[in-house]
Enzyme design. Structure first.
Site, PDB file in Angstrom:
ATOM      1  N   LYS A   1     -46.316   9.070  67.220  1.00 14.84           N
ATOM      2  CA  LYS A   1     -45.991   7.697  67.640  1.00 14.84           C
ATOM      3  C   LYS A   1     -45.478   6.974  66.394  1.00 14.84           C
ATOM      4  O   LYS A   1     -46.266   6.520  65.554  1.00 14.84           O
ATOM      5  CB  LYS A   1     -47.244   7.023  68.198  1.00 14.84           C
ATOM      6  CG  LYS A   1     -46.991   5.950  69.228  1.00 14.84           C
ATOM      7  CD  LYS A   1     -46.194   4.778  68.739  1.00 14.84           C
ATOM      8  CE  LYS A   1     -47.001   3.815  67.902  1.00 14.84           C
ATOM      9  NZ  LYS A   1     -46.131   2.752  67.277  1.00 14.84           N
TER      10      LYS A   1
ATOM     11  N   GLU B   1     -54.994   6.900  55.991  1.00 12.78           N
ATOM     12  CA  GLU B   1     -54.352   6.500  54.730  1.00 12.78           C
ATOM     13  C   GLU B   1     -54.011   5.024  54.880  1.00 12.78           C
ATOM     14  O   GLU B   1     -53.090   4.666  55.616  1.00 12.78           O
ATOM     15  CB  GLU B   1     -53.127   7.379  54.531  1.00 12.78           C
ATOM     16  CG  GLU B   1     -52.746   7.499  53.078  1.00 12.78           C
ATOM     17  CD  GLU B   1     -51.837   6.394  52.634  1.00 12.78           C
ATOM     18  OE1 GLU B   1     -52.358   5.308  52.247  1.00 12.78           O
ATOM     19  OE2 GLU B   1     -50.617   6.587  52.683  1.00 12.78           O
TER      20      GLU B   1
HETATM   21  P1  NAD Z   1     -50.366  -1.383  61.548  1.00  6.70           P
HETATM   22  O1  NAD Z   1     -51.438  -0.640  60.830  1.00  6.70           O
HETATM   23  O2  NAD Z   1     -50.807  -2.252  62.671  1.00  6.70           O
HETATM   24  O3  NAD Z   1     -49.270  -0.351  62.121  1.00  6.70           O
HETATM   25  C1  NAD Z   1     -49.142   0.984  61.656  1.00  6.70           C
HETATM   26  C2  NAD Z   1     -48.924   1.902  62.852  1.00  6.70           C
HETATM   27  O4  NAD Z   1     -50.058   1.811  63.708  1.00  6.70           O
HETATM   28  C3  NAD Z   1     -47.704   1.573  63.705  1.00  6.70           C
HETATM   29  O5  NAD Z   1     -47.140   2.769  64.216  1.00  6.70           O
HETATM   30  C4  NAD Z   1     -48.315   0.780  64.850  1.00  6.70           C
HETATM   31  O6  NAD Z   1     -47.539   0.821  66.027  1.00  6.70           O
HETATM   32  C5  NAD Z   1     -49.632   1.515  65.038  1.00  6.70           C
HETATM   33  N1  NAD Z   1     -50.673   0.713  65.694  1.00  6.70           N
HETATM   34  C6  NAD Z   1     -50.826  -0.631  65.690  1.00  6.70           C
HETATM   35  N2  NAD Z   1     -51.905  -0.981  66.439  1.00  6.70           N
HETATM   36  C7  NAD Z   1     -52.450   0.162  66.905  1.00  6.70           C
HETATM   37  C8  NAD Z   1     -53.575   0.471  67.717  1.00  6.70           C
HETATM   38  N3  NAD Z   1     -54.385  -0.491  68.214  1.00  6.70           N
HETATM   39  N4  NAD Z   1     -53.855   1.761  67.985  1.00  6.70           N
HETATM   40  C9  NAD Z   1     -53.088   2.743  67.485  1.00  6.70           C
HETATM   41  N5  NAD Z   1     -51.984   2.523  66.731  1.00  6.70           N
HETATM   42  C10 NAD Z   1     -51.678   1.251  66.435  1.00  6.70           C
HETATM   43  O7  NAD Z   1     -49.565  -2.203  60.443  1.00  6.70           O
HETATM   44  P2  NAD Z   1     -48.553  -3.459  60.621  1.00  6.70           P
HETATM   45  O8  NAD Z   1     -49.099  -4.477  61.562  1.00  6.70           O
HETATM   46  O9  NAD Z   1     -47.215  -2.901  60.898  1.00  6.70           O
HETATM   47  O10 NAD Z   1     -48.604  -4.041  59.126  1.00  6.70           O
HETATM   48  C11 NAD Z   1     -49.671  -4.888  58.749  1.00  6.70           C
HETATM   49  C12 NAD Z   1     -50.102  -4.617  57.323  1.00  6.70           C
HETATM   50  O11 NAD Z   1     -50.555  -3.268  57.197  1.00  6.70           O
HETATM   51  C13 NAD Z   1     -49.025  -4.713  56.251  1.00  6.70           C
HETATM   52  O12 NAD Z   1     -48.829  -6.014  55.847  1.00  6.70           O
HETATM   53  C14 NAD Z   1     -49.555  -3.840  55.154  1.00  6.70           C
HETATM   54  O13 NAD Z   1     -50.454  -4.550  54.362  1.00  6.70           O
HETATM   55  C15 NAD Z   1     -50.309  -2.766  55.903  1.00  6.70           C
HETATM   56  N6  NAD Z   1     -49.528  -1.494  56.011  1.00  6.70           N
HETATM   57  C16 NAD Z   1     -49.892  -0.481  55.198  1.00  6.70           C
HETATM   58  C17 NAD Z   1     -49.176   0.702  55.254  1.00  6.70           C
HETATM   59  C18 NAD Z   1     -49.534   1.853  54.351  1.00  6.70           C
HETATM   60  O14 NAD Z   1     -48.707   2.699  54.089  1.00  6.70           O
HETATM   61  N7  NAD Z   1     -50.757   1.922  53.904  1.00  6.70           N
HETATM   62  C19 NAD Z   1     -48.109   0.859  56.120  1.00  6.70           C
HETATM   63  C20 NAD Z   1     -47.771  -0.210  56.963  1.00  6.70           C
HETATM   64  C21 NAD Z   1     -48.505  -1.378  56.900  1.00  6.70           C
END
Ligand code: NAD
Length: 485
Positions: free
Chosen positions: A176, A251
């Site tokens: 996903k 991660e």
């Molecule tokens: P997120 O963690 O919500 O999204 C990451 C992934 O998880 C995406 O594919 C998203 O669709 C999926 N996701 C979201 N909600 C989910 C759920 N309930 N169940 C399963 N999958 C789900 O991150 P975001 O909202 O895009 O970004 C928010 C913050 O997260 C950023 O500001 C940053 O600080 C952090 N971030 C960190 C990384 C990293 O590499 N560690 C990557 C992206 C974002």
């Protein structure tokens, strides 16, 4: 570009034809749509992956031997290289990355596939000394069907390290990708089918996290899940997975320090320190977002960095900028809000870069910012910002630097700049994180090097051979054959 899911080697539309707009971060305009996957779409993908594995590891993918899995991964990696320019263009438009960064990401993906192609037939169990009359061995087996939830910051690289390792270990995958960056993943799935992977070995369902992502983490047909993203979402994913006894690798980002001692080689350190925070516009989990400098060099380091920061330009890819736009409006607003509260707190900005004049007003541009003398309890020191914001703090002694470095909720990466060998070894042991870099930062990416965190940065390891072990489960086989009397 394909706008359907990719299930059982075919593009398949979502059941109810709902889509998500794809926005170009450089101008805020919609230029495409992806399918908005539902729990039913996830279920179809999991069923396809289960069929590829078979109920008793007798499906077409489970029966593909290690050597042939390696050949398929190698062919796929070569196809990625042949399409590198186009893939980089797709990735740059979808995420706002500069073309240069996007191309490097694609090359890293090809290297992951090459690495795991070569590793497939080197993965084996052991024979164990036991009682007389027994032969005991361990066998490394795939978990079965693995789920992969990918973020938007490094879509192709994270796909490569996670899906590459899982397929190499013999699992079938359901991926996903992030709703903000799905196009390259769909492209890669097409290339995998062309390389000859059997139907169901790799499946991609696009969609929102709270819909398709949540359905994937909760699906009882998933036997292992790997997640990269925010701490809060990671917790939700691990909780959903735990309900059906599914192991997870998380991660979750960081607030990684670079520690510069008085004896450091500043000519070597300063360009690396700048790159570690502006790379991908600061949207990197292992970004070097904190800078601890010993008091004897603090003023000099801040002054030299300030000069470099003022010269940094944010702009659209076509202008070949130092930083592209942030990925989306939400991220842009989040970073701006954090900066506004830092100003309200009275924190000192030492330097700020520029946004190029030709950058469209509707794009999500953020200048690089350097703060100085920031207190340890500030949000800027404690929280992952995911933007090009570097926070400098002075320290007096090694013990003080260590305490400051370790006192955040995160523990992903640390960099240490010193010529003192004893100090290098002491800090390598005492920094609470998953990777320590001495007189470098990131070691050039290091596909071979295990990567992951402690504390709120998550658990489990991606990359290297270690990741391959994580994508297997160990079976012990004890054979009682007795002795010849
Ligand atoms: P997120 O963690 O919500 O999204 C990451 C992934 O998880 C995406 O594919 C998203 O669709 C999926 N996701 C979201 N909600 C989910 C759920 N309930 N169940 C399963 N999958 C789900 O991150 P975001 O909202 O895009 O970004 C928010 C913050 O997260 C950023 O500001 C940053 O600080 C952090 N971030 C960190 C990384 C990293 O590499 N560690 C990557 C992206 C974002």
């Amino acid at each position: 570009m394909p706008t359907h899911h990719f299930i059982a080697n075919r593009r398949q539309p979502t059941r109810d034809d709902q889509t998500i707009p794809v926005i170009d971060p450089s101008d805020g305009q919609v230029f495409d749509h992806i399918a908005r996957g539902t729990a039913a779409d996830i279920d179809r993908a999991v069923q396809a992956a289960c069929a590829a594995m078979g109920d008793s590891l007798d499906g077409p993918w489970a029966r593909t031997c290690a050597r042939d899995r390696g050949r398929l991964l190698a062919d796929w990696g070569r196809a990625v290289l042949e399409h590198a320019d186009e893939l980089a263009r797709v990735e740059a438009r979808d995420t706002g990355k500069t073309l240069h960064t996007a191309r490097n990401d694609v090359l890293a993906l090809a290297r992951y596939l090459e690495f795991y192609a070569g590793a497939c037939d080197k993965l084996h169990g052991d024979t164990l000394p036991y009682e007389t009359g027994y032969t005991v061995m361990t066998v490394r087996e795939p978990h079965g069907v693995t789920g992969h939830i990918i973020p938007w910051n490094y879509p192709v690289q994270i796909f490569g390290r996670s899906v590459g390792a899982s397929l190499a270990a013999g699992n079938a995958c359901v991926v996903k990708p992030a709703e903000d960056a799905s196009l390259s993943t769909l492209y890669l799935a097409d290339l995998a089918a062309q390389a000859g992977f059997p139907a169901g070995a790799l499946n991609v369902v696009t969609g929102y996290g709270h819909e398709a992502g949540a359905a994937l983490a909760a699906h009882p047909g998933i036997h292992h899940i790997s997640f990269t993203g925010s701490t809060v979402t990671g917790q939700r994913v691990a909780e959903a997975a735990a309900r059906h006894h599914c192991p997870a690798v998380l991660e979750l980002g960081g607030k990684s320090p670079q520690i510069v001692f008085d004896d450091a080689d500043l000519d070597a350190a300063l360009p690396v320190i700048v790159n570690a925070i502006i790379q991908n516009s600061g949207q990197t989990c292992s970004a070097g977002s904190r800078l601890l400098v010993q008091e004897g060099r603090y003023e000099a380091v801040v002054a030299q960095l300030a000069e470099r920061f003022r010269a940094l330009r944010a702009g659209p890819a076509a202008s070949d900028p130092d930083l592209g736009p942030l990925v989306n409006q939400k991220q842009h607003e989040r970073v701006r809000q954090i900066l506004a509260s830092a100003r309200a707190e009275g924190l000192t900005e030492a330097a700020r870069g520029q946004v190029l004049a030709d950058a469209p007003a509707a794009g999500y541009y953020q200048e690089a910012v350097l703060f100085r003398d920031v207190p340890q309890d500030s949000v800027l020191v404690q929280e992952e910002i995911f933007g090009p914001i570097l926070v400098a703090q002075p320290f007096r002694t090694e013990a003080e630097a260590l305490a400051m470095a370790n006192t955040t909720p995160y523990g992903l990466v640390a960099g240490v700049w010193t010529r003192d060998g004893g100090r290098q070894l002491r800090l390598a042991r005492q920094l609470r994180c998953g990777q320590v870099f001495i007189n470098n930062y990131g070691a050039g990416g290091g596909v071979e090097l295990p990567f992951g965190g402690v504390k709120s940065s998550g658990y489990g390891r991606e990359k290297g051979f270690e990741a391959l072990l994580g994508f297997t489960t160990l079976k012990t086989v004890a054979i009682r054959h007795g002795t010849i009397d």
